[in-house]
Design a protein around this motif. Sequence first.
Motif, PDB file in Angstrom:
ATOM      1  N   TYR A 194       0.833  -1.202   0.000  1.00 27.06           N
ATOM      2  CA  TYR A 194       0.000   0.000   0.000  1.00 27.06           C
ATOM      3  C   TYR A 194       0.871   1.257   0.000  1.00 27.06           C
ATOM      4  O   TYR A 194       0.567   2.247  -0.685  1.00 27.06           O
ATOM      5  N   TYR A 195       1.924   1.225   0.790  1.00 23.11           N
ATOM      6  CA  TYR A 195       2.846   2.360   0.877  1.00 23.11           C
ATOM      7  C   TYR A 195       3.437   2.688  -0.483  1.00 23.11           C
ATOM      8  O   TYR A 195       3.465   3.857  -0.905  1.00 23.11           O
ATOM      9  N   MET A 232       2.829   6.091  -2.543  1.00 20.56           N
ATOM     10  CA  MET A 232       3.982   6.953  -2.807  1.00 20.56           C
ATOM     11  C   MET A 232       4.184   7.200  -4.309  1.00 20.56           C
ATOM     12  O   MET A 232       4.310   8.342  -4.756  1.00 20.56           O
ATOM     13  N   THR A 252      12.764   7.408   0.394  1.00 22.98           N
ATOM     14  CA  THR A 252      11.399   6.878   0.400  1.00 22.98           C
ATOM     15  C   THR A 252      11.400   5.380   0.655  1.00 22.98           C
ATOM     16  O   THR A 252      10.571   4.861   1.422  1.00 22.98           O
ATOM     17  N   LEU A 283      10.870   1.987   4.763  1.00 28.65           N
ATOM     18  CA  LEU A 283      10.276   0.681   5.027  1.00 28.65           C
ATOM     19  C   LEU A 283      11.107  -0.121   6.025  1.00 28.65           C
ATOM     20  O   LEU A 283      10.560  -0.775   6.920  1.00 28.65           O
ATOM     21  N   SER A 309      10.593   1.432   9.520  1.00 30.19           N
ATOM     22  CA  SER A 309       9.283   1.131  10.087  1.00 30.19           C
ATOM     23  C   SER A 309       9.141  -0.358  10.404  1.00 30.19           C
ATOM     24  O   SER A 309       8.468  -0.732  11.364  1.00 30.19           O
TER      25      SER A 309
END
Length: 223
Positions: free
Chosen positions: A21-22, A26, A193, A197, A200
Amino acid sequence: MKEINTPWGQIKPSVLIFPVYYMLIMYGIIFFFPFGFFDTHFLRDDSFIEWLQFFGYFFASLMSFFICFFRKKSFSKQKLYWFLLAIFCFYVAGEEISWTERITNFGIDSVKEINLQGETNFHNLKNVNNYLHFSFIFSGLFFGWAGWKFWPNIEALPSRKYTLFFLIVSAFYFYFDLSWITLGKRILNTQETIEFLMSSGLFLHCFEYFKVEFKRNFLNKVS
């Protein structure tokens, strides 16, 4: 994992799909925002996404230290592994902000002189920076596959459900370097960007165990 309803039926993934989804948000939506919004907040140094990375690594480090020192046993292999993860996350967090130089403007001149960006950090030192992409490829494979595959009993290593948080980072740098070697730069270098990931992923992994230890050491005693 929650089931995903599609027109073709239900899909039950065995991994967290937030990274998918990210990536869609993005590169399918935010990337096309006008007035250089993506470049300003998700691409440059000291951008919004880079500070999110710092906080992800920093809090992952604090939670790992908490898990390490609040476990009942005075010494165990699991505590050692959590301590090593805490040191790793703390180091990466420090590197993200050049060890507070970006906040205090105070740095080490001897380091800045041999740093490609003139900052107080070690990942941009001459002859070290050349291996930076390889380190992300390796760490992405280690945290996203090798860890849970070969050492599933080590709590400090992320479980399989966090796989995509790390393998996407590894795949990005592998493809980026391969495209540069073979055909020149074919994709935009959106490393900040993508690196979010990994930050997180480690944060969520540490938070999962932190909640258990916090409840065991404080909430249960209060109740």
